[in-house]
Design a protein around this motif. Structure first.
Motif, PDB file in Angstrom:
ATOM      1  N   ALA A 367     -11.762   1.100 -22.649  1.00  0.00           N
ATOM      2  CA  ALA A 367     -11.045  -0.022 -22.044  1.00  0.00           C
ATOM      3  C   ALA A 367      -9.672   0.369 -21.526  1.00  0.00           C
ATOM      4  CB  ALA A 367     -10.911  -1.159 -23.061  1.00  0.00           C
ATOM      5  N   ARG A 368      -9.014   1.315 -22.190  1.00  0.00           N
ATOM      6  CA  ARG A 368      -7.660   1.673 -21.749  1.00  0.00           C
ATOM      7  C   ARG A 368      -7.661   2.221 -20.329  1.00  0.00           C
ATOM      8  NH1 ARG A 368      -3.441   6.429 -23.555  1.00  0.00           N
ATOM      9  NH2 ARG A 368      -1.709   5.597 -22.326  1.00  0.00           N
ATOM     10  N   ALA A 369      -8.731   2.862 -19.910  1.00  0.00           N
ATOM     11  CA  ALA A 369      -8.775   3.496 -18.592  1.00  0.00           C
ATOM     12  C   ALA A 369      -9.087   2.514 -17.469  1.00  0.00           C
ATOM     13  CB  ALA A 369      -9.813   4.619 -18.596  1.00  0.00           C
ATOM     14  N   THR A 370      -9.466   1.280 -17.791  1.00  0.00           N
ATOM     15  CA  THR A 370      -9.835   0.346 -16.715  1.00  0.00           C
ATOM     16  C   THR A 370      -8.664   0.046 -15.771  1.00  0.00           C
ATOM     17  OG1 THR A 370      -9.517  -1.532 -18.233  1.00  0.00           O
ATOM     18  CG2 THR A 370     -11.771  -0.693 -17.947  1.00  0.00           C
ATOM     19  N   PRO A 371      -7.425  -0.207 -16.253  1.00  0.00           N
ATOM     20  CA  PRO A 371      -6.335  -0.412 -15.293  1.00  0.00           C
ATOM     21  C   PRO A 371      -5.971   0.860 -14.534  1.00  0.00           C
ATOM     22  CG  PRO A 371      -5.480  -0.448 -17.531  1.00  0.00           C
ATOM     23  CD  PRO A 371      -6.974  -0.464 -17.638  1.00  0.00           C
ATOM     24  N   LEU A 372      -6.178   2.023 -15.134  1.00  0.00           N
ATOM     25  CA  LEU A 372      -5.923   3.279 -14.428  1.00  0.00           C
ATOM     26  C   LEU A 372      -6.875   3.424 -13.244  1.00  0.00           C
ATOM     27  CD1 LEU A 372      -4.653   6.086 -14.094  1.00  0.00           C
ATOM     28  CD2 LEU A 372      -6.337   6.941 -15.764  1.00  0.00           C
ATOM     29  N   ALA A 373      -8.161   3.211 -13.497  1.00  0.00           N
ATOM     30  CA  ALA A 373      -9.145   3.300 -12.413  1.00  0.00           C
ATOM     31  C   ALA A 373      -8.865   2.255 -11.343  1.00  0.00           C
ATOM     32  CB  ALA A 373     -10.551   3.119 -12.984  1.00  0.00           C
ATOM     33  N   GLY A 374      -8.519   1.044 -11.781  1.00  0.00           N
ATOM     34  CA  GLY A 374      -8.206  -0.005 -10.820  1.00  0.00           C
ATOM     35  C   GLY A 374      -6.976   0.325 -10.002  1.00  0.00           C
ATOM     36  N   GLY A 375      -5.937   0.837 -10.655  1.00  0.00           N
ATOM     37  CA  GLY A 375      -4.717   1.195  -9.951  1.00  0.00           C
ATOM     38  C   GLY A 375      -4.944   2.275  -8.912  1.00  0.00           C
ATOM     39  N   LEU A 376      -5.784   3.246  -9.213  1.00  0.00           N
ATOM     40  CA  LEU A 376      -6.075   4.315  -8.258  1.00  0.00           C
ATOM     41  C   LEU A 376      -6.823   3.770  -7.037  1.00  0.00           C
ATOM     42  CD1 LEU A 376      -7.084   7.204 -10.694  1.00  0.00           C
ATOM     43  CD2 LEU A 376      -4.932   6.937  -9.422  1.00  0.00           C
ATOM     44  N   LEU A 377      -7.691   2.791  -7.239  1.00  0.00           N
ATOM     45  CA  LEU A 377      -8.362   2.174  -6.099  1.00  0.00           C
ATOM     46  C   LEU A 377      -7.372   1.441  -5.197  1.00  0.00           C
ATOM     47  CD1 LEU A 377     -11.613   0.771  -7.773  1.00  0.00           C
ATOM     48  CD2 LEU A 377     -11.506   2.470  -5.947  1.00  0.00           C
ATOM     49  N   VAL A 378      -6.402   0.763  -5.805  1.00  0.00           N
ATOM     50  CA  VAL A 378      -5.385   0.069  -5.004  1.00  0.00           C
ATOM     51  C   VAL A 378      -4.496   1.082  -4.287  1.00  0.00           C
ATOM     52  CG1 VAL A 378      -3.549  -1.640  -5.007  1.00  0.00           C
ATOM     53  CG2 VAL A 378      -5.443  -1.883  -6.592  1.00  0.00           C
ATOM     54  N   VAL A 379      -4.188   2.210  -4.928  1.00  0.00           N
ATOM     55  CA  VAL A 379      -3.435   3.278  -4.261  1.00  0.00           C
ATOM     56  C   VAL A 379      -4.198   3.763  -3.025  1.00  0.00           C
ATOM     57  CG1 VAL A 379      -2.651   5.668  -4.479  1.00  0.00           C
ATOM     58  CG2 VAL A 379      -2.163   4.028  -6.296  1.00  0.00           C
ATOM     59  N   ALA A 380      -5.519   3.865  -3.140  1.00  0.00           N
ATOM     60  CA  ALA A 380      -6.339   4.247  -1.985  1.00  0.00           C
ATOM     61  C   ALA A 380      -6.207   3.216  -0.869  1.00  0.00           C
ATOM     62  CB  ALA A 380      -7.794   4.404  -2.408  1.00  0.00           C
ATOM     63  N   ALA A 381      -6.154   1.924  -1.239  1.00  0.00           N
ATOM     64  CA  ALA A 381      -5.990   0.868  -0.233  1.00  0.00           C
ATOM     65  C   ALA A 381      -4.641   0.988   0.464  1.00  0.00           C
ATOM     66  CB  ALA A 381      -6.119  -0.504  -0.899  1.00  0.00           C
ATOM     67  N   VAL A 382      -3.587   1.273  -0.308  1.00  0.00           N
ATOM     68  CA  VAL A 382      -2.257   1.462   0.274  1.00  0.00           C
ATOM     69  C   VAL A 382      -2.262   2.648   1.235  1.00  0.00           C
ATOM     70  CG1 VAL A 382       0.155   2.028  -0.222  1.00  0.00           C
ATOM     71  CG2 VAL A 382      -1.074   0.422  -1.693  1.00  0.00           C
ATOM     72  N   THR A 383      -2.931   3.724   0.834  1.00  0.00           N
ATOM     73  CA  THR A 383      -3.016   4.920   1.677  1.00  0.00           C
ATOM     74  C   THR A 383      -3.681   4.606   3.010  1.00  0.00           C
ATOM     75  OG1 THR A 383      -3.159   6.305  -0.309  1.00  0.00           O
ATOM     76  CG2 THR A 383      -3.846   7.298   1.777  1.00  0.00           C
ATOM     77  N   VAL A 384      -4.745   3.799   2.964  1.00  0.00           N
ATOM     78  CA  VAL A 384      -5.432   3.412   4.200  1.00  0.00           C
ATOM     79  C   VAL A 384      -4.485   2.644   5.116  1.00  0.00           C
ATOM     80  CG1 VAL A 384      -7.254   1.920   5.130  1.00  0.00           C
ATOM     81  CG2 VAL A 384      -7.739   3.426   3.195  1.00  0.00           C
ATOM     82  N   LEU A 385      -3.714   1.714   4.548  1.00  0.00           N
ATOM     83  CA  LEU A 385      -2.778   0.936   5.367  1.00  0.00           C
ATOM     84  C   LEU A 385      -1.663   1.810   5.933  1.00  0.00           C
ATOM     85  CD1 LEU A 385      -2.336  -2.408   3.383  1.00  0.00           C
ATOM     86  CD2 LEU A 385      -3.600  -2.033   5.496  1.00  0.00           C
ATOM     87  N   LEU A 386      -1.146   2.734   5.123  1.00  0.00           N
ATOM     88  CA  LEU A 386      -0.090   3.616   5.599  1.00  0.00           C
ATOM     89  C   LEU A 386      -0.588   4.530   6.714  1.00  0.00           C
ATOM     90  CD1 LEU A 386       1.661   4.609   2.239  1.00  0.00           C
ATOM     91  CD2 LEU A 386       2.530   3.076   4.006  1.00  0.00           C
TER      92      LEU A 386
END
Length: 420
Positions: A367-386
């Protein structure tokens, strides 16, 4: 002089009617989201009354979401010529009848069928509501008026589910559906009385302000990634907060309410921000979401920090929602109805994908890794926008001037349009 005064009075009346219609649409959004999530707090009551398993009762929510994702495009296309006022009134009338049918359901199959009918109307509602709201107001405030509708949607799970659960516990689960049908009926009556005959095709909301298929595709990809990132973590928030962060079960309600209030505040901030600084609000809200999720992974030893970061995820997604929709209305390459439908599907795909990814992370890394995995997906979204300037290079018109695909924000800065 009399004619001028009368014109001013008529304009004021139209403005008041549009504001009333906007509030009615926000109430409708509340009803739809509350209807979708209402069974979450009533699972055991419904299960016991209809003599079905909890897993089967849970399908009342899962089947609803899948229906919305599957039928959004075909329904939006099939109803593209229907007058918007008549369409909205029809959708709400069906919502009222189907919700009452849910309350009267004598067995599980009838309840599931009624839920599917409501899901059909919700799919269409979210595809057309943004173009309708945008058409009723000036283009410079579309982010703000859109945020009013999303605020209504945000209140659905924040207030609708707890209130429905309380009603169900005291008066039976059917009473909760009846109460929701009553609110939907009030929204239906308000729309009939106040909503103007909006012809979206004859307004600025018919197509994107700066149509661009490449930029629209980037928005859809960013939407899917960011929502998937959120739900990779949020789906398993209960497990994370109790098993990892060490909160007592009794603290879950206040924590989620705190997050819901932050979500509501984010919607207000995002609505104002996207009208003034569209790209900055879009990227900024995603960064808040990404940093909050990654922070939750890093700060599990501090309960106060975890609580604040959980609220920050609510603020981030709240601000992101109107910013994404405003961007869709900006770059929609064709009909804004179909573009909004595509973004709605992206949301639902992100929800489904995030819950599946989260399940895999939960069973593997824990369970501890779920926000880490989620955060990395959002970082990917930011990268796409940038990377958008590289992925969607604008084509300049002959003779200089602003690019043909320049955004509303770009053209404001070049003097083409005034700032809001």
């Amino acid at each position: 002089m009399t004619g001028a005064v009368r014109a001013v009075e008529n304009a004021a009346m139209r403005s008041a009617q549009s504001l009333g219609a906007l509030l009615a649409l926000a109430t409708s959004a509340f009803c739809y989201v509350a209807t979708e999530t209402l069974p979450i707090g009533l699972l055991s009551l419904i299960s016991d009354d209809l003599d079905v398993s909890l897993a089967s009762t849970g399908l009342l929510v899962t089947g609803y979401a899948v229906t919305v994702a599957v039928v959004t495009f075909p329904l939006t296309y099939a109803t593209r010529r229907v007058p918007r006022r008549r369409l909205m009134a029809t959708l709400l009338a069906i919502l009222v009848v189907a919700t009452l049918a849910s309350a009267a359901a004598g067995d599980y199959s009838v309840l599931l069928a009624a839920r599917v009918v409501v899901a059909l109307t919700q799919a269409l509602f979210w595809a057309v509501v943004s173009p309708i709201v945008t058409a009723m107001f000036d283009v410079r405030v579309r982010g703000r008026v859109g945020s009013v509708v999303f605020a209504g949607a945000s209140l659905g799970p924040m207030l609708g589910v707890p209130a429905g659960t309380w009603i169900g516990q005291h008066f039976g689960w059917r009473a909760a559906f009846v109460a929701l049908a009553g609110m939907a009926l009030a929204a239906f009556a308000a729309l009939l009385l106040l909503m103007p005959d909006v012809v979206v095709d004859e307004t600025h909301a018919a197509t994107g302000t700066s149509p661009d298929a490449r930029r629209y595709a980037i928005v859809v990809v960013a939407t899917t990634l960011s929502v998937a990132g959120l739900y990779t973590s949020f789906t398993y928030t209960e497990v994370f907060l109790t098993d990892v962060a060490g909160f007592a079960a009794a603290a879950l309600g206040p924590l989620l309410l705190f997050r819901g209030v932050a979500d509501f505040a984010g919607i207000a901030a995002g609505g104002v921000g996207t009208d003034r600084w569209q790209r900055g609000t879009l990227i900024g809200s995603m960064l808040v979401l990404a940093l909050a999720l990654l922070g939750m992974y890093a700060a599990t030893d501090s309960r106060p920090a975890t609580a604040l970061l959980l609220a920050a995820t609510g603020f981030g997604i709240g601000a992101l929602t109107p910013a994404l929709q405003n961007r869709v209305m900006e770059v929609a390459p064709g009909s804004t109805d179909m573009a909004s439908a595509g973004n709605s599907v992206a949301f639902n795909v992100g929800i489904a994908a995030g819950s599946l990814i989260g399940a895999g992370v939960l069973s593997g890394a824990g369970a501890r890794a779920t926000p880490l995995a989620g955060g990395l997906l959002v970082v990917a979204a930011v990268t796409v926008l940038l990377a958008e300037p590289l992925l969607a290079r604008p084509v300049r018109r002959d003779g200089g001037g602003p690019p043909a695909t320049a955004t509303l924000e770009d053209r404001r800065g070049r003097g083409g349009l005034p700032y809001a």
